[in-house]
Design a protein around this motif. Sequence first.
Motif, PDB file in Angstrom:
ATOM      1  N   THR A  50     -11.530   2.579 -10.335  1.00  0.00           N
ATOM      2  CA  THR A  50     -11.475   3.740  -9.445  1.00  0.00           C
ATOM      3  C   THR A  50     -11.497   3.310  -7.981  1.00  0.00           C
ATOM      4  O   THR A  50     -10.745   3.820  -7.150  1.00  0.00           O
ATOM      5  CB  THR A  50     -12.640   4.700  -9.729  1.00  0.00           C
ATOM      6  N   TRP A  54      -8.516   3.696  -5.162  1.00  0.00           N
ATOM      7  CA  TRP A  54      -8.810   4.339  -3.878  1.00  0.00           C
ATOM      8  C   TRP A  54      -8.299   3.471  -2.734  1.00  0.00           C
ATOM      9  O   TRP A  54      -7.578   3.944  -1.853  1.00  0.00           O
ATOM     10  CB  TRP A  54     -10.319   4.580  -3.778  1.00  0.00           C
ATOM     11  N   SER A  57      -4.606   3.421  -2.316  1.00  0.00           N
ATOM     12  CA  SER A  57      -3.961   4.725  -2.167  1.00  0.00           C
ATOM     13  C   SER A  57      -3.161   4.852  -0.874  1.00  0.00           C
ATOM     14  O   SER A  57      -2.360   5.775  -0.721  1.00  0.00           O
ATOM     15  CB  SER A  57      -5.022   5.832  -2.204  1.00  0.00           C
ATOM     16  N   PHE A  60      -7.107   4.782   2.536  1.00  0.00           N
ATOM     17  CA  PHE A  60      -8.481   4.298   2.442  1.00  0.00           C
ATOM     18  C   PHE A  60      -8.955   3.869   3.819  1.00  0.00           C
ATOM     19  O   PHE A  60      -8.362   2.996   4.450  1.00  0.00           O
ATOM     20  CB  PHE A  60      -8.511   3.121   1.466  1.00  0.00           C
ATOM     21  N   TYR A 180     -19.500  11.489  -5.140  1.00  0.00           N
ATOM     22  CA  TYR A 180     -18.070  11.773  -5.198  1.00  0.00           C
ATOM     23  C   TYR A 180     -17.725  12.661  -6.390  1.00  0.00           C
ATOM     24  O   TYR A 180     -16.774  13.441  -6.327  1.00  0.00           O
ATOM     25  CB  TYR A 180     -17.276  10.469  -5.298  1.00  0.00           C
ATOM     26  N   TYR A 221      -8.612  11.652  -2.412  1.00  0.00           N
ATOM     27  CA  TYR A 221      -9.028  10.433  -1.717  1.00  0.00           C
ATOM     28  C   TYR A 221      -9.364  10.721  -0.257  1.00  0.00           C
ATOM     29  O   TYR A 221     -10.286  10.123   0.312  1.00  0.00           O
ATOM     30  CB  TYR A 221      -7.927   9.376  -1.787  1.00  0.00           C
ATOM     31  N   ASN A 225     -12.792   9.848   1.671  1.00  0.00           N
ATOM     32  CA  ASN A 225     -12.868   9.157   2.964  1.00  0.00           C
ATOM     33  C   ASN A 225     -13.854   9.844   3.906  1.00  0.00           C
ATOM     34  O   ASN A 225     -14.714   9.203   4.509  1.00  0.00           O
ATOM     35  CB  ASN A 225     -11.492   9.156   3.641  1.00  0.00           C
TER      36      ASN A 225
END
Length: 347
Positions: A50, A54, A57, A60, A180, A221, A225
């Motif tokens: 995971t 992230w 992506s 990030f 999260y 995501y 952040n």
Amino acid sequence: MGKKSLVSKKIATTTMFAKKLLAIAGTLACALTVAAANAQTPVAFIGGSTMYQWQDSGIFGGSPAYQWLGYGFKVFSPIGPCVETNEALASLQGIIASGAKPVIHLMVGGTDAETDDTHTVAQQLQSFETCFANIVTTAQNAKLKILVGTNPFAQHNDIDPYNKFIFAYCTAKRIPVIDYQTLLVRANDNFENTEYWIPPPIVLGGTPGSGPPPSITSKGYALMNALADRAIAQYVGGVTLKAGYLGNEYLVDGNPPFTGANDLPPGAEMHWYAYGQYSDGITQPIANANVLQLYGTWTSSNPEVISIDPYGTAWAVAPGTANIHFTTLSGATLNEWVMTVGAVPIP
């Protein structure tokens, strides 16, 4: 409209709430591009698949005050106890051996929750608890600051017991937890059906449902952040909550959601949210939950007029007035927002 003074605990994550976080995340991304050279404190994000996805992506990163370092990894080892946590420990030990002193952001458990043919769920969890504690102790013995994120999901089996342990252990050790899992679950509960994460297929009669595996969308995501950046600023930078205010969005007649209502007809559904105003000048929705998956405490002074649940979802029930009130996890309160429900119901 009822702006308030001092923020805290529960909050229903709504489309408007998520959009505000996304806007903040976008600002952070722009700031990173412009002022990356001014990054000061390194933060090493360590975790399995995971975390790897992230950091891969393309979005990030946080504010220029902190240099986000991606230590996410793909888990290729056979399923078994401590598969992910052992690799995370190896990453941490490499950082320590290099002489670097970053803040450690740890997010593990997603792969460790997958059982094999040899170990039971209970055995797997017990092993995880030991291995997780070993990582934290190793970081602390090296005099490294550490904060921990919950895993949004596991590819197989239930991630909740792992996240509950993380909360219990970290609370006892006074280690900040970034939730999260609750952030993404709440964000999906919105009026516009926007997906911030894709849940695992529904299980029927013990048989896994068909469909894509769980995943996080680009918007999800971006929310992560913003939440991580705020938690790091508070833990490392000493940023504090100074003030805050409430807001809402609502549905009437099936139209797209509106915001900022003080007067509604019976039958209207609302999502309430709370903004925190922080000592570094950032205003951001309060979005980090506790072990009960709550951001704070929502109450209505007159539930027979407006009923509100623990997560900030409310309904206009009958004509009259009611004050909506929010208390933060630390016990600070916002000013009440006076709401009036009229006599004309939704058709």
